[in-house]
Design a protein around this motif. Structure first.
Motif, PDB file in Angstrom:
ATOM      1  N   ALA A 177      18.037   6.401  15.945  1.00 27.74           N
ATOM      2  CA  ALA A 177      16.730   5.969  15.469  1.00 27.74           C
ATOM      3  C   ALA A 177      16.913   4.692  14.668  1.00 27.74           C
ATOM      4  O   ALA A 177      17.939   4.514  13.991  1.00 27.74           O
ATOM      5  CB  ALA A 177      16.079   7.053  14.608  1.00 27.74           C
ATOM      6  N   ILE A 178      15.927   3.797  14.738  1.00 25.57           N
ATOM      7  CA  ILE A 178      15.986   2.533  14.006  1.00 25.57           C
ATOM      8  C   ILE A 178      14.650   2.294  13.314  1.00 25.57           C
ATOM      9  O   ILE A 178      13.604   2.738  13.774  1.00 25.57           O
ATOM     10  CB  ILE A 178      16.305   1.342  14.940  1.00 25.57           C
ATOM     11  N   GLU A 179      14.707   1.580  12.195  1.00 26.58           N
ATOM     12  CA  GLU A 179      13.490   1.239  11.472  1.00 26.58           C
ATOM     13  C   GLU A 179      13.805   0.160  10.450  1.00 26.58           C
ATOM     14  O   GLU A 179      14.946   0.022   9.986  1.00 26.58           O
ATOM     15  CB  GLU A 179      12.917   2.471  10.773  1.00 26.58           C
ATOM     16  N   SER A 180      12.798  -0.642  10.103  1.00 24.93           N
ATOM     17  CA  SER A 180      12.980  -1.653   9.057  1.00 24.93           C
ATOM     18  C   SER A 180      13.188  -0.951   7.723  1.00 24.93           C
ATOM     19  O   SER A 180      12.679   0.145   7.486  1.00 24.93           O
ATOM     20  CB  SER A 180      11.776  -2.595   9.006  1.00 24.93           C
ATOM     21  N   ASN A 181      13.921  -1.608   6.826  1.00 23.21           N
ATOM     22  CA  ASN A 181      14.392  -0.936   5.609  1.00 23.21           C
ATOM     23  C   ASN A 181      14.147  -1.760   4.351  1.00 23.21           C
ATOM     24  O   ASN A 181      14.870  -1.618   3.369  1.00 23.21           O
ATOM     25  CB  ASN A 181      15.893  -0.624   5.743  1.00 23.21           C
ATOM     26  N   GLY A 182      13.144  -2.636   4.353  1.00 22.54           N
ATOM     27  CA  GLY A 182      12.926  -3.492   3.194  1.00 22.54           C
ATOM     28  C   GLY A 182      13.765  -4.753   3.293  1.00 22.54           C
ATOM     29  O   GLY A 182      14.596  -4.910   4.186  1.00 22.54           O
ATOM     30  N   LYS A 183      13.559  -5.670   2.378  1.00 20.61           N
ATOM     31  CA  LYS A 183      14.268  -6.946   2.421  1.00 20.61           C
ATOM     32  C   LYS A 183      15.652  -6.813   1.790  1.00 20.61           C
ATOM     33  O   LYS A 183      15.800  -6.700   0.588  1.00 20.61           O
ATOM     34  CB  LYS A 183      13.471  -8.037   1.711  1.00 20.61           C
ATOM     35  N   PRO A 235       6.913  -5.330   7.695  1.00 20.62           N
ATOM     36  CA  PRO A 235       6.393  -4.628   8.876  1.00 20.62           C
ATOM     37  C   PRO A 235       7.377  -3.596   9.393  1.00 20.62           C
ATOM     38  O   PRO A 235       8.594  -3.806   9.374  1.00 20.62           O
ATOM     39  CB  PRO A 235       6.181  -5.761   9.888  1.00 20.62           C
ATOM     40  N   ARG A 236       6.841  -2.488   9.865  1.00 22.79           N
ATOM     41  CA  ARG A 236       7.652  -1.470  10.529  1.00 22.79           C
ATOM     42  C   ARG A 236       7.889  -1.917  11.969  1.00 22.79           C
ATOM     43  O   ARG A 236       7.172  -2.759  12.522  1.00 22.79           O
ATOM     44  CB  ARG A 236       6.941  -0.115  10.519  1.00 22.79           C
ATOM     45  N   LEU A 237       8.903  -1.363  12.578  1.00 24.93           N
ATOM     46  CA  LEU A 237       9.180  -1.665  13.974  1.00 24.93           C
ATOM     47  C   LEU A 237       8.165  -0.961  14.865  1.00 24.93           C
ATOM     48  O   LEU A 237       7.564   0.049  14.482  1.00 24.93           O
ATOM     49  CB  LEU A 237      10.591  -1.218  14.339  1.00 24.93           C
ATOM     50  N   SER A 257       0.818  -1.203   0.000  1.00 20.67           N
ATOM     51  CA  SER A 257       0.000   0.000   0.000  1.00 20.67           C
ATOM     52  C   SER A 257       0.850   1.251   0.000  1.00 20.67           C
ATOM     53  O   SER A 257       0.365   2.336  -0.275  1.00 20.67           O
ATOM     54  CB  SER A 257      -0.912  -0.015   1.235  1.00 20.67           C
ATOM     55  N   HIS A 258       2.124   1.109   0.311  1.00 24.24           N
ATOM     56  CA  HIS A 258       3.033   2.250   0.316  1.00 24.24           C
ATOM     57  C   HIS A 258       3.908   2.263  -0.923  1.00 24.24           C
ATOM     58  O   HIS A 258       4.942   2.915  -0.955  1.00 24.24           O
ATOM     59  CB  HIS A 258       3.921   2.213   1.579  1.00 24.24           C
ATOM     60  N   GLY A 259       3.559   1.506  -1.936  1.00 27.44           N
ATOM     61  CA  GLY A 259       4.364   1.473  -3.150  1.00 27.44           C
ATOM     62  C   GLY A 259       5.048   0.141  -3.307  1.00 27.44           C
ATOM     63  O   GLY A 259       4.756  -0.811  -2.593  1.00 27.44           O
ATOM     64  N   PRO A 260       5.982   0.020  -4.249  1.00 30.03           N
ATOM     65  CA  PRO A 260       6.644  -1.254  -4.517  1.00 30.03           C
ATOM     66  C   PRO A 260       7.365  -1.762  -3.276  1.00 30.03           C
ATOM     67  O   PRO A 260       7.945  -0.998  -2.518  1.00 30.03           O
ATOM     68  CB  PRO A 260       7.641  -0.904  -5.637  1.00 30.03           C
ATOM     69  N   LEU A 261       7.309  -3.052  -3.095  1.00 28.53           N
ATOM     70  CA  LEU A 261       8.006  -3.690  -1.984  1.00 28.53           C
ATOM     71  C   LEU A 261       9.503  -3.560  -2.195  1.00 28.53           C
ATOM     72  O   LEU A 261      10.014  -3.806  -3.279  1.00 28.53           O
ATOM     73  CB  LEU A 261       7.623  -5.164  -1.919  1.00 28.53           C
ATOM     74  N   PRO A 301      20.769 -15.409   7.431  1.00 32.65           N
ATOM     75  CA  PRO A 301      20.321 -16.104   6.225  1.00 32.65           C
ATOM     76  C   PRO A 301      19.198 -17.079   6.530  1.00 32.65           C
ATOM     77  O   PRO A 301      19.241 -17.794   7.522  1.00 32.65           O
ATOM     78  CB  PRO A 301      21.590 -16.834   5.767  1.00 32.65           C
ATOM     79  N   GLY A 302      18.202 -17.096   5.685  1.00 36.92           N
ATOM     80  CA  GLY A 302      17.052 -17.957   5.886  1.00 36.92           C
ATOM     81  C   GLY A 302      15.897 -17.249   6.549  1.00 36.92           C
ATOM     82  O   GLY A 302      14.757 -17.694   6.469  1.00 36.92           O
ATOM     83  N   SER A 303      16.178 -16.122   7.222  1.00 36.80           N
ATOM     84  CA  SER A 303      15.116 -15.382   7.887  1.00 36.80           C
ATOM     85  C   SER A 303      14.388 -14.503   6.877  1.00 36.80           C
ATOM     86  O   SER A 303      14.994 -13.956   5.961  1.00 36.80           O
ATOM     87  CB  SER A 303      15.707 -14.510   9.001  1.00 36.80           C
ATOM     88  N   GLU A 304      13.089 -14.379   7.057  1.00 36.00           N
ATOM     89  CA  GLU A 304      12.282 -13.517   6.200  1.00 36.00           C
ATOM     90  C   GLU A 304      12.137 -12.117   6.785  1.00 36.00           C
ATOM     91  O   GLU A 304      11.399 -11.297   6.241  1.00 36.00           O
ATOM     92  CB  GLU A 304      10.898 -14.139   5.983  1.00 36.00           C
ATOM     93  N   ALA A 305      12.820 -11.834   7.896  1.00 41.07           N
ATOM     94  CA  ALA A 305      12.729 -10.513   8.513  1.00 41.07           C
ATOM     95  C   ALA A 305      13.373  -9.468   7.604  1.00 41.07           C
ATOM     96  O   ALA A 305      14.297  -9.768   6.844  1.00 41.07           O
ATOM     97  CB  ALA A 305      13.433 -10.524   9.872  1.00 41.07           C
ATOM     98  N   PRO A 306      12.903  -8.232   7.648  1.00 45.35           N
ATOM     99  CA  PRO A 306      13.508  -7.176   6.819  1.00 45.35           C
ATOM    100  C   PRO A 306      14.831  -6.719   7.390  1.00 45.35           C
ATOM    101  O   PRO A 306      15.184  -7.026   8.534  1.00 45.35           O
ATOM    102  CB  PRO A 306      12.465  -6.054   6.882  1.00 45.35           C
ATOM    103  N   SER A 307      15.566  -5.971   6.589  1.00 43.66           N
ATOM    104  CA  SER A 307      16.794  -5.343   7.064  1.00 43.66           C
ATOM    105  C   SER A 307      16.435  -4.184   7.988  1.00 43.66           C
ATOM    106  O   SER A 307      15.301  -3.702   8.002  1.00 43.66           O
ATOM    107  CB  SER A 307      17.615  -4.840   5.884  1.00 43.66           C
ATOM    108  N   THR A 308      17.421  -3.738   8.746  1.00 41.09           N
ATOM    109  CA  THR A 308      17.191  -2.664   9.714  1.00 41.09           C
ATOM    110  C   THR A 308      18.158  -1.526   9.463  1.00 41.09           C
ATOM    111  O   THR A 308      19.365  -1.736   9.360  1.00 41.09           O
ATOM    112  CB  THR A 308      17.376  -3.170  11.153  1.00 41.09           C
ATOM    113  N   ALA A 309      17.625  -0.320   9.360  1.00 38.76           N
ATOM    114  CA  ALA A 309      18.449   0.876   9.223  1.00 38.76           C
ATOM    115  C   ALA A 309      18.594   1.530  10.593  1.00 38.76           C
ATOM    116  O   ALA A 309      17.632   1.598  11.370  1.00 38.76           O
ATOM    117  CB  ALA A 309      17.808   1.855   8.243  1.00 38.76           C
ATOM    118  N   ALA A 310      19.788   2.006  10.879  1.00 40.12           N
ATOM    119  CA  ALA A 310      20.054   2.726  12.130  1.00 40.12           C
ATOM    120  C   ALA A 310      20.786   4.015  11.801  1.00 40.12           C
ATOM    121  O   ALA A 310      21.746   4.001  11.008  1.00 40.12           O
ATOM    122  CB  ALA A 310      20.881   1.863  13.083  1.00 40.12           C
ATOM    123  N   ILE A 311      20.337   5.114  12.374  1.00 39.30           N
ATOM    124  CA  ILE A 311      20.976   6.418  12.181  1.00 39.30           C
ATOM    125  C   ILE A 311      21.254   7.008  13.555  1.00 39.30           C
ATOM    126  O   ILE A 311      20.380   7.030  14.422  1.00 39.30           O
ATOM    127  CB  ILE A 311      20.078   7.376  11.373  1.00 39.30           C
TER     128      ILE A 311
END
Length: 1001
Positions: free
Chosen positions: A761-767, A983-985, A92-96, A737-747
């Motif tokens: 700040a941290i947040e999921s960043n796509g796969k 999913p977002r954190l 819903s927020h655009g391309p995965l 490896p093997g996990s379907e969890a998204p990557s995480t960005a940290a700033i």
């Protein structure tokens, strides 16, 4: 590090796919080679009683795989098989968001051909991913501060390469272009090809070959019959393959020399020369049977090895990589490599070890379905083992086996959940031709006089059609990479095995060089390439360390890189009165009197370090065992006692349970928005003052204080920030490896005038997306930047330092073209008009293999380089601005420098300024009394990223996610719908301002 990969990984073990060579034949045909049934063992054709058994993960029973009385046939569809390609889902927020490097529709890049070479960042401009070539900062000169020292680098100069020879490049096409690498190798090594073109060819295993021989301009066509080559009778389908060889160009290696010397820019001719040189260097060890080749690493069976619990063995080998280096030279970087393999034992023993079982009967019991299992045909152990052992190579060994089948290798496809007595096969009488149905158990007893002892175990279906074996006959083939995440015990054992002192590591590197034996390498000799047998001696600098400023005192750590907190006050302490705080403990085994004594020592020590206005009577009490309930209880009890929102919650836990810790942090961060401190009871019992001081550094930082500050020495070139300056650290970490969890960005972002305190700040960043998304810059970076502006009188910074971790050379251009404009955009929005400040971007990486070995006078007691050792010549880039910096003392093993690359410098630093600035800031890491190995802004980003696991929107009842046992490179099954949105954190509860504290430390 090269190519388009990169990024940190949250746990996991490096992985490589196994490839399987061999041809699939139709079972029962002439010259059938698929199994021991036609060659003295195994099962010639298989069938099962109707409806019996299952093939886990395949979506079909054994009955679907073959019909009674006929050869097995593949089903029309296989559920559970990874799709060859799939279009990306749309949210819903655009391309995965997915990693472009793993996109099946990804356009092939020119630099894909040289993934084993450490290309300079400017080399990736050849891919033309942007309209104009990306310009990178050039080296402004060399550092002149400190003192000059000479160190040996684990790199060896290429003394000579074939610049005076004509090298012909050929395009090679085998079959229709869809053949496997293993089949291509078989065809290329065939007698027919060698007879047609002769020897002396260098083949990349795919599409290119090189030779000093000119085959002429006419295309050469060769027909290779592999059955004939191997003296086999032809099968139903001809095992023939067409090969075309076409000369395309002559390589001029002088262009490579010209590029290294700065006379020309990186172009396609330079890339082709590098590609040839890389294959030339790797050809002999990659094809020599004495080596086990794993990308750039090479192992032999006689190298040091150790067997770990769980059926794993680790081997020590050598890493080899070709590099373009400063000083107009090519160098070969050699280092020690460590790799895990499957221990080559019987399959039954391997499964016993892997599951921590006692013996074969115990293995049989865990495979046997129990009355409470969801699927009566498959136990959890069966499902896990079916996944873990798939694609492993095995050999069969049993009595009266035909010699021709003893060394034959098979690849496991899946396990069949039936016993040998239940699994039926059709056997044809050699005299009458009549068929009869017998069990696999009876088949081996009647034909080979072998009685199965473990007939209750599941059977093993191979990838070769109609080949099924009893598990007890199978043995794992040696030299297969272990592609599963190590558990905690294995990880600890791996670290112990890999950690070596500098002298031993240097000796192992030399032994690796001797094993490669460049001087007698026939391929290098043929093409005229020689490599120096001696390590490069490079002139380095030993920078002067800064002094450490505490509250009212200064200390000089010298070259030790460490100091202590005795009789020292923190630079600053809690900014507001600490009134409402509580301490809770779990378990009846924790003595409340011990806790009382510890709390008094803790408060006294904090006051001695300068704390003021601290309530000496915090709430204390026993907590419920459930972590979520415990946080709620301590929050309510503390708030009720002081009639104030709690400012700090302290938890004393009985053990190191990571999941328990994660749940505490999740509740504190996201539900209540309060900083917290967790301590183990074992340390509380000891009531050690040094431990208390170490905890207080974190405790104080979370309350707004600062431990200390590095006092810059202006004579060394580094100066205090003269203008409003923002320091940013960023990192993207990827799941196991093997996990379907998204990557995480940290700033992270500095909060004070000297870059000591950082918010995060941290947040999921796509796969597995490495570049921080635009949405995340708006949602993560913008609030931090607004807070920064409020602290600096409402102004935006004039200067910004952006320290970025986790990206490879091929991604530097993306940082400049994607992330930097997003930083400017956010700052312009906050500024109300276009932001006109200056940015300096520095990439930080520890994922490299450069090590240096100093003389005894310039080393610590273990032989490692002293903090401040700076390497910027001979092993660095010839054109870009990079350097290697040792800024810490290694507690064990051989220390590794951080590789810093300045890719943008709008502030126009001199080398002295930025290198000393980086080094000095490594002395003001908030929770340590030592200098650290990595620039603190990035270090803090790592810490924040690690906390992301606690913020995942997953119910605690689901238990831990990820962890040991995940198969490397696991792909999504076709019967699992793709996620529509990652999913977002869970966000912070921001009522108490936790978001702008050092909550992560």
């Amino acid at each position: 590090m090269s190519g388009t990969g990169g990024g940190r990984r949250r746990g996991g073990v490096r992985g490589v796919d196994h490839s399987h060579s061999g041809r699939s034949s139709v079972p029962g045909g002439r010259g059938q080679t698929d199994g021991p049934g036609a060659r003295g063992g195994g099962v010639p054709s298989v069938s099962s009683a109707s409806g019996a058994g299952s093939a886990s993960g395949r979506g079909r029973g054994v009955a679907n795989r073959s019909r009674a009385g006929s050869p097995g046939a593949p089903p029309s569809s296989l559920s559970g098989v990874p799709p060859s390609s799939a279009s990306g889902p749309v949210s819903s927020h655009g391309p995965l968001l997915v990693d472009p490097a793993r996109d099946p529709d990804r356009i092939e890049r020119l630099t894909d051909s040289v993934r084993n070479v450490d290309l300079p960042a400017s080399g990736y401009n050849i891919n033309q991913e942007y309209g104009v070539a990306t310009e990178f900062a050039r080296r402004p000169g060399f550092n002149t501060t400190g003192k000059e020292i000479v160190v040996a680098a684990n790199s060896f100069a290429v003394d000579k390469w074939p610049t005076n020879k004509i090298i012909y490049q050929y395009d090679i096409n085998i079959g229709n272009g869809k053949e496997s690498r293993a089949l291509i190798s078989k065809v290329w090594d065939s007698k027919a090809v060698k007879t047609a073109i002769g020897t002396g060819f260098l083949f990349d295993g795919n599409k290119l070959a090189w030779s000093l021989k000119d085959l002429g301009s006419q295309e050469l066509r060769i027909l290779v019959d592999l059955d004939q080559e191997q003296n086999k009778r032809p099968g139903r389908n001809a095992n023939q393959h067409r090969v075309t060889v076409r000369r395309t160009k002559q390589l001029d290696l002088e262009v490579l020399r010209a590029y290294i010397n700065g006379q020309i820019s990186f172009n396609n001719a330079v890339l082709e020369s590098i590609n040839f040189m890389d294959h030339l260097l790797r050809e002999n060890p990659s094809t020599n049977k004495k080596f086990i080749a794993v990308r750039r690493q090479f192992y032999t069976r006689d190298t040091p090895k150790k067997v770990f619990p769980g059926g794993v063995e680790v081997m020590k080998g050598v890493y080899q990589s070709l590099r373009i280096a400063q000083g107009g030279k090519l160098v070969v970087n050699l280092d020690v490599a460590n790799c895990c393999f499957w221990h080559p034992i019987s399959l039954v023993s391997s499964m016993i070890h892997r599951n921590g079982l006692r013996d074969p009967p115990h293995l049989i019991s865990v495979f046997k379905p129990g009355p409470r299992e969801t699927d009566p045909k498959e136990t959890p152990h069966f499902r896990v083992m079916n996944r873990v052992y798939r694609k492993l190579k095995v050999m069969a060994q049993y009595k009266n086996q035909k010699p021709s089948t003893i060394r034959e290798e098979f690849v496991i496809d899946y396990l069949i959940n039936m016993s040998a007595k239940d699994f039926k096969i059709d056997v044809k009488d050699a005299n009458t031709g009549a068929k009869r149905r017998v069990s696999l158990y009876d088949y081996f007893e009647q034909k080979y006089q072998v009685r199965l002892l473990l007939w209750q175990l599941p059977l093993v279906q191979m990838t070769k059609k109609s080949v099924v074996y009893p598990m007890e006959f199978l043995h794992l083939v040696p030299n297969q990479r272990y592609l599963i995440k190590l558990d905690e015990k294995q990880t600890a054992d791996m670290i112990k095995f890999a950690v070596t002192r500098p002298a031993e590591r240097m000796r192992s590197t030399i032994e690796g060089k001797d094993a490669l034996d460049w001087g007698h390498d026939p391929v290098l000799q043929h093409f005229g390439m020689t490599i120096s047998p001696n390590m490069i001696q490079t002139r380095a600098r030993l920078l002067k360390n800064p002094k450490i400023q505490f509250g009212g005192s200064m200390t000089d750590p010298g070259t030790n890189g460490r100091w202590d907190l005795r009789n020292k006050k923190f630079l600053s302490t809690n900014t507001t009165e600490l009134k409402s705080w509580g301490i809770g403990f779990f378990s009846d085994r924790i003595d409340s009197l011990v806790v009382d004594n510890f709390v008094q020592s803790f408060i006294k020590a904090y006051r001695n370090h300068g704390a003021r206005n601290i309530n000496p009577q915090p709430y204390q009490g026993k907590l419920p065992n459930d972590a979520g309930q415990a946080v709620e209880y301590l929050w309510q009890a503390t708030g009720n006692k002081f009639q104030q929102r709690p400012q700090m919650l302290v938890f004393i836990v009985p053990n190191k349970d990571a999941f328990h810790y994660s749940r505490i942090k999740k509740s504190c961060d996201c539900r209540y928005g309060v900083v917290s401190q967790v301590m183990q009871y074992a340390h509380v019992q000891k009531n050690n003052l040094q431990y208390i001081s170490n905890v207080l550094m974190k405790f104080n930082a979370k309350l707004g204080g600062t431990t200390s500050q590095a006092a810059p020495d202006q004579q060394q070139g580094s100066k205090p920030f003269g203008a409003p300056t923002m320091v940013i650290g960023a990192d993207v970490s990827h799941p196991s490896p093997g996990s379907e969890a998204p990557s995480t960005a940290a700033i992270t972002m500095s909060l004070d005038k000297f870059g000591g305190r950082y918010a995060a700040a941290i947040e999921s960043n796509g796969k597995r997306v490495e570049m921080i998304t635009e949405q995340n810059f708006k949602e993560m970076f913008a609030p931090l930047a607004r807070h920064w502006a409020q602290n600096f009188g409402g102004r935006c910074p004039q200067n910004v330092y952006y320290f970025r971790d986790g990206v490879s050379e091929g991604q530097y251009q993306h940082v400049l073209n994607i992330e930097v404009p997003r930083i400017r955009s956010v700052l312009s929005t906050i500024n109300g008009s276009k932001w006109e400040g200056k940015i300096t971007v520095v990439i930080c990486s520890k994922r490299h293999h450069i090590r240096v070995y100093p003389s005894r006078n310039d080393a610590d007691r273990n032989g490692n380089p002293l903090p401040g050792t700076l390497i910027e010549k001979d092993v660095t880039s010839p054109h870009e601005w990079d350097f290697y910096l040792y800024s810490h003392i290694a507690l064990q093993g051989t220390s590794r420098p951080v590789h810093y690359v300045v890719i943008l410098d709008e502030m126009n630093h001199k080398a002295n300024q930025i290198q000393n600035f980086v080094y000095e800031h490594c002395y003001q890491y908030m929770r340590s009394t030592t200098s650290v190995s990595l620039f603190p802004a990035v270090y803090y980003a790592h810490l924040a990223s690690n906390r992301a696991k606690s913020h995942e929107d997953v119910a605690s009842s689901d238990g831990p996610t990820g962890g040991p046992g995940y198969k490397m490179n696991t792909k999504q099954m076709v019967n699992e719908p793709p996620p529509t949105e990652y999913p977002r954190l869970i966000p912070f509860n921001e009522v108490g301002g936790i978001k702008f504290s050092m909550w992560y430390i």
